[in-house]
Design an enzyme around this catalytic site. Structure first.
Site, mmCIF file in Angstrom:
data_model
loop_
_atom_site.group_PDB
_atom_site.id
_atom_site.type_symbol
_atom_site.label_atom_id
_atom_site.label_comp_id
_atom_site.label_asym_id
_atom_site.label_seq_id
_atom_site.Cartn_x
_atom_site.Cartn_y
_atom_site.Cartn_z
ATOM 1 N N GLY A 34 0.933 -1.186 -0.117
ATOM 2 C CA GLY A 34 -0.023 -0.033 0.006
ATOM 3 C C GLY A 34 0.762 1.428 0.175
ATOM 4 O O GLY A 34 2.119 1.182 0.373
ATOM 5 N N ASN A 35 0.136 2.307 -0.179
ATOM 6 C CA ASN A 35 0.807 3.514 -0.623
ATOM 7 C C ASN A 35 -0.220 4.644 -0.430
ATOM 8 O O ASN A 35 -1.353 4.715 -1.048
ATOM 9 C CB ASN A 35 1.712 3.845 -1.629
ATOM 10 C CG ASN A 35 1.235 3.143 -2.720
ATOM 11 O OD1 ASN A 35 0.353 3.653 -3.945
ATOM 12 N ND2 ASN A 35 1.556 1.746 -3.133
ATOM 13 N N SER A 79 7.084 3.117 -5.322
ATOM 14 C CA SER A 79 7.194 2.467 -6.851
ATOM 15 C C SER A 79 5.816 3.101 -7.604
ATOM 16 O O SER A 79 5.985 2.816 -8.869
ATOM 17 C CB SER A 79 7.657 1.126 -6.842
ATOM 18 O OG SER A 79 6.694 0.239 -6.199
ATOM 19 N N GLU A 80 4.870 3.045 -6.739
ATOM 20 C CA GLU A 80 3.673 3.361 -7.448
ATOM 21 C C GLU A 80 3.178 4.747 -7.823
ATOM 22 O O GLU A 80 2.149 5.167 -8.069
ATOM 23 C CB GLU A 80 2.301 2.796 -6.495
ATOM 24 C CG GLU A 80 2.383 1.277 -6.430
ATOM 25 C CD GLU A 80 2.065 0.446 -7.318
ATOM 26 O OE1 GLU A 80 1.973 0.820 -8.539
ATOM 27 O OE2 GLU A 80 1.755 -0.789 -7.147
ATOM 28 N N HIS A 99 -3.910 3.814 -1.613
ATOM 29 C CA HIS A 99 -4.014 2.296 -2.465
ATOM 30 C C HIS A 99 -3.465 1.401 -1.320
ATOM 31 O O HIS A 99 -2.629 1.539 -0.526
ATOM 32 C CB HIS A 99 -2.808 2.507 -3.549
ATOM 33 C CG HIS A 99 -2.601 1.319 -3.886
ATOM 34 N ND1 HIS A 99 -3.390 0.318 -4.695
ATOM 35 C CD2 HIS A 99 -1.444 0.516 -4.029
ATOM 36 C CE1 HIS A 99 -2.667 -0.781 -4.894
ATOM 37 N NE2 HIS A 99 -1.672 -0.673 -4.530
ATOM 38 N N HIS A 163 -4.974 -6.929 -8.324
ATOM 39 C CA HIS A 163 -3.799 -6.125 -7.714
ATOM 40 C C HIS A 163 -4.634 -5.707 -6.123
ATOM 41 O O HIS A 163 -4.124 -5.926 -5.184
ATOM 42 C CB HIS A 163 -3.684 -4.944 -8.568
ATOM 43 C CG HIS A 163 -2.476 -4.223 -7.975
ATOM 44 N ND1 HIS A 163 -1.850 -3.533 -8.738
ATOM 45 C CD2 HIS A 163 -2.054 -3.968 -6.776
ATOM 46 C CE1 HIS A 163 -0.814 -2.767 -8.209
ATOM 47 N NE2 HIS A 163 -0.916 -3.102 -6.877
#
Length: 440
Positions: A34-35, A79-80, A99, A163
């Protein structure tokens, strides 16, 4: 009163850290998964780092991707980041993104389905229709474009194929509330499928719900705050936070009230995140009038009707916990003859049709009582009453635990209830159990 965190004064680093801690403690993400991000008025994007333990995240860990292309921070950004940037470019009205890979929403993701938000009116109102983004490699420009295209179509929440989910909001609290509500509802749908078939509200029913505007209590003049009233505010907040921590209440939905003088009561407000309530946010209702400048939760009329009808009820909780909600959306029988505690405390859990919770309908106040403290409203909520706040909360916990056991038992075989003879024996000790001295 808008949502939370008091974003006017809290730095984006602190907002992100607080919400990530909340997500991790609720077991809605993993150490590495998650981010979160926030875009500020300068166009700078503050985002969680890659390779840092989400359970121990600190404000100093947050990375700033500045509008001029420079990067500030001790770590590499998530990285997202590409899909966060793509969403912000596609939707200037979105100011924060959540996310993660919560289990129920991932379950939908891996079977390539999207939760139907018509299952609960609050979910439909909060999240609208959920979008669906085709699979692409994590961190790729293609994934960013797939997700951004969904947001361009006007959705605020997207299921990512194989995802997880990504949600945009007007601030980080708004995004989190959508995320939390989606996951809870997804769980209820999954649990409901174990017992029967979830029912969904028609657009007409949703319109009827929307037309039930917040009840308009006239404003009182001067408001007094006796010591007992102030103490009651703190007692309510303790239970609200406890319920949120345990997943028994959502930031975006759930109401608690407590009687403090005859038919007067204190109740949680409309339009505030339950996670971030302060004593001064709660609303006093006295002689049918509301505290000046504040709006009570839209179910305040129902609380008032229950207090007027039942002098022995002094606390009410209205909420959506996942297992009880699975009964609300399926209409499955809630059999209280599971274990002694369930039968003794809950007696007979009643279920009423959607719409019985509306203003002017006397069904729920006529059913709920100290002997029947739990009522489930189809496609809406569970309502729990008690003589004291802690007693009402305990009844909620007992009901949710029992609902969970009933759901899980469906994988083993047919539920075998306590017999009539055993129930008769329990009746002899019931008064002793229910006369437990609660301390709140």
């Amino acid at each position: 009163m808008d949502s939370l965190l008091n974003t006017t004064y809290m730095h984006p680093r602190d907002q992100i850290t607080l919400v990530m801690q909340r997500i991790y403690k609720r077991v809605l993400t993993t150490t590495s998964g998650g981010n979160l991000s926030i875009i500020d008025d300068n166009g700078d994007i503050w985002i969680t780092p890659t390779g840092v333990d989400k359970g121990l995240l600190k404000p100093s860990d947050i990375v700033c991707m500045r509008a001029d292309g420079t990067v500030t921070g001790d770590h590499k950004p998530s990285s997202e980041f590409p899909f966060h940037l793509a969403i912000y470019k596609a939707r200037p009205d979105i100011k924060a993104i959540v996310h993660a890979h919560p289990p129920a929403l991932v379950a939908f993701s891996i079977v390539r389905k999207v939760p139907n938000t018509n299952v609960l009116p609050q979910l439909k109102s909060l999240c609208g229709t959920i979008g669906y983004a085709p699979y692409a490699i994590p961190g790729s420009d293609e994934l960013g474009e797939n997700i951004a295209e969904q947001f361009r179509q006007g959705v605020s929440a997207v299921i990512m194929e194989n995802h997880g989910t990504v949600i945009g909001g007007k601030n980080i609290s708004h995004a989190y509330q959508q995320f939390e509500s989606m996951e809870m509802s997804a769980r209820s749908i999954l649990y409901g499928n174990m017992m029967g078939k979830p029912a969904y509200l028609t657009n007409k029913k949703l319109d009827e719900y929307a037309s039930q505007s917040a009840v308009v209590f006239p404003e009182m003049g001067d408001t007094t705050y006796p010591s007992e009233e102030r103490e009651k505010r703190h007692d309510i907040l303790k239970i609200v936070r406890r319920a949120c921590d345990q997943g028994l209440m959502l930031g975006a939905f759930g109401t608690i009230s407590a009687r403090w003088n005859e038919d007067d009561f204190i109740i949680t407000p409309d339009g505030c995140s339950n996670w971030d309530l302060r004593p001064e946010d709660l609303v006093q209702i006295k002689n049918g009038e509301r505290e000046k400048g504040k709006q009570p939760c839209r179910s305040a009329y129902l609380h008032q009707a229950i207090y007027e009808k039942h002098p022995d009820i002094n606390a009410i909780i209205l909420t959506q916990s996942p297992y009880l909600t699975s009964f609300a959306i399926t209409g499955a029988e809630f059999n209280v003859r599971t274990i002694p505690e369930t039968w003794i405390y809950l007696q007979d859990v009643q279920m009423v049709e959607f719409g019985e919770q509306f203003a002017g309908v006397d069904t729920i106040p006529s059913i709920i009582s100290s002997e029947t403290p739990v009522v489930i409203v189809k496609n809406e909520c569970v309502i729990v009453a008690g003589s004291k706040l802690l007693q009402a909360f305990d009844y909620l916990e007992v009901a949710e635990f029992s609902a969970k056991s009933l759901v899980l038992s469906t994988t083993l075989g047919k539920m075998i209830p306590i017999s009539d003879e055993q129930v008769e024996d329990l009746g002899k000790v019931m008064s002793k159990w229910k006369n437990y001295e609660w301390r709140m």
